[in-house]
Design a protein around this motif. Structure first.
Motif: not given
Length: 382
Positions: A287, A305, A317, A322, A324-325, A336, A339-340, A343, A350
């Motif tokens: 992050l 992220l 990004l 990409l 931003a989250i 978040f 998404a994390a 990943l 990815w």
């Protein structure tokens, strides 16, 4: 031209935000120095850098180069007068978000070099934001008289074009840190899943909002992730001491609230940017709020992220396809965490998706050094 063991020597002053213990900017400097050395060797020119620094003794010690005081008029004059040219960059030098003195300083250094008859080179800079229109002529003047201009994103090029810099004069290149290698003799390793420990998530945060609401939201997002799966959170201070203090404040918010046996720790700050690059390389995901935390992650193929506090985050990004989250104004903890988790569950996927764009940026990161050394080789040897 130099031949054999006696290449021509060219002295280049390098102007930037150096000597302030900011890992991102120090990484820029390290990357520029390495690229100039590599391209100089390839083109049979020995580049002798003179770095303008807030801490010349430290800069000389860390990088093994000559360094002088960046704010001392006599040092500036003597360094530039005795040089063969000046590099301005990289980083976000020409912007007024941090105050009204930044643009006049950096354009003033370039103007001095031009008045002394030295070629100036703009090295992969991020331009803007520029909110004060009276600064436009300062930027336009030095850019139009520069021998080479490169910026790190299309948005910077568009800003320069709007204020009157010829579009065909501007190269769009990656941030130089995309080409930064790990320290000699080291290898990246998957510090989390490879040894059956919980995955290691790097966290790069910086102070931004005065009310701390952005850091409160970041803490809630990390707690939400820990409630879904066990993780080891490793906070990475890119600018000392401020980032370390911010990280400690967020860690205090996490105390007693992390789920699934998750932990949080603070990496020891260091002055060597390649050591921080090594820290990032060992993460399973990151992050990142600091731009160069994201660039480090990309360079080491670490899924990321981004948390946006400045357009430069979004611009970088975008180059990887990409978004931003979240931002310093909004960050949904569950979005978040989702998404994390994805990943961490599919790091290879990815990498396969974004690897080609990252490889291209790595290759292109040498372009400014190649162009600058080529200019010195062909022009100054006449």
């Amino acid at each position: 031209m130099g031949t054999g063991n006696h290449p021509q020597v060219r002295r280049l002053v390098i102007s930037g935000y150096y000597g302030f213990r900011n890992s991102g900017d120090e990484a820029v400097l390290r990357s520029i120095l390495l690229a100039l050395e590599e391209q100089g060797t390839a083109q049979e020119i020995k580049i002798q850098p003179i770095v303008l620094s807030a801490d010349p003794a430290s800069t000389s010690s860390v990088y093994g180069v000559e360094s002088v005081r960046r704010m001392h008029p006599a040092d500036l004059w003597n360094a530039i007068k005795g040089s063969d040219g000046l590099i301005s960059g990289g980083g976000s030098l020409l912007q007024d978000a941090t105050g009204t003195k930044t643009i006049p300083y950096y354009t003033g250094v370039m103007k001095l070099a031009q008045l002394l008859g030295k070629p100036t080179f703009v090295y992969a800079q991020g331009i803007g934001p520029v909110n004060r229109r009276w600064m436009d002529p300062m930027i336009k003047g030095v850019m139009r008289k520069s021998a080479y201009v490169s910026v790190r994103d299309a948005e910077s090029a568009a800003l320069l074009a709007r204020i009157g810099v010829q579009a065909d004069k501007i190269d769009i290149v990656p941030d130089p840190v995309m080409g930064l290698p790990l320290p000699a003799g080291t290898l990246a390793s998957a510090a989390g899943q490879a040894d059956s420990q919980p995955p290691l998530v790097g966290v790069s945060l910086r102070h931004w909002r005065s009310d701390g609401a952005d850091m409160a939201r970041a803490a809630e997002a990390l707690i939400a992730l820990s409630n879904r799966m066990p993780v080891r959170l490793r906070f990475l201070p890119f600018h000392t001491p401020s980032d370390a203090q911010t990280s400690e404040q967020v860690m205090e918010r996490l105390r007693g609230r992390l789920g699934n046996g998750s932990t949080a720790e603070l990496a020891a700050p260091g002055d060597d940017p390649q050591q921080m690059l090594l820290e990032v390389s060992r993460c399973d995901a990151l992050l990142g709020m600091r731009l160069h935390a994201l660039i480090y992650a990309a360079g080491q193929m670490v899924p990321m992220l981004g948390l946006s506090y400045d357009p430069k985050i979004d611009h970088f990004l975008n180059r990887l396809g990409l978004k931003a989250i979240g931002s310093t104004e909004q960050l949904d903890p569950e979005a978040f965490a989702e998404a994390a988790s994805l990943l961490l569950a599919d790091k290879a996927g990815w990498q396969a998706k974004h690897g080609p764009a990252i490889d291209l940026l790595r290759q292109q990161s040498q372009e400014p050094a190649q162009q600058i050394v080529g200019y010195l080789r062909h022009t100054l040897s006449r």
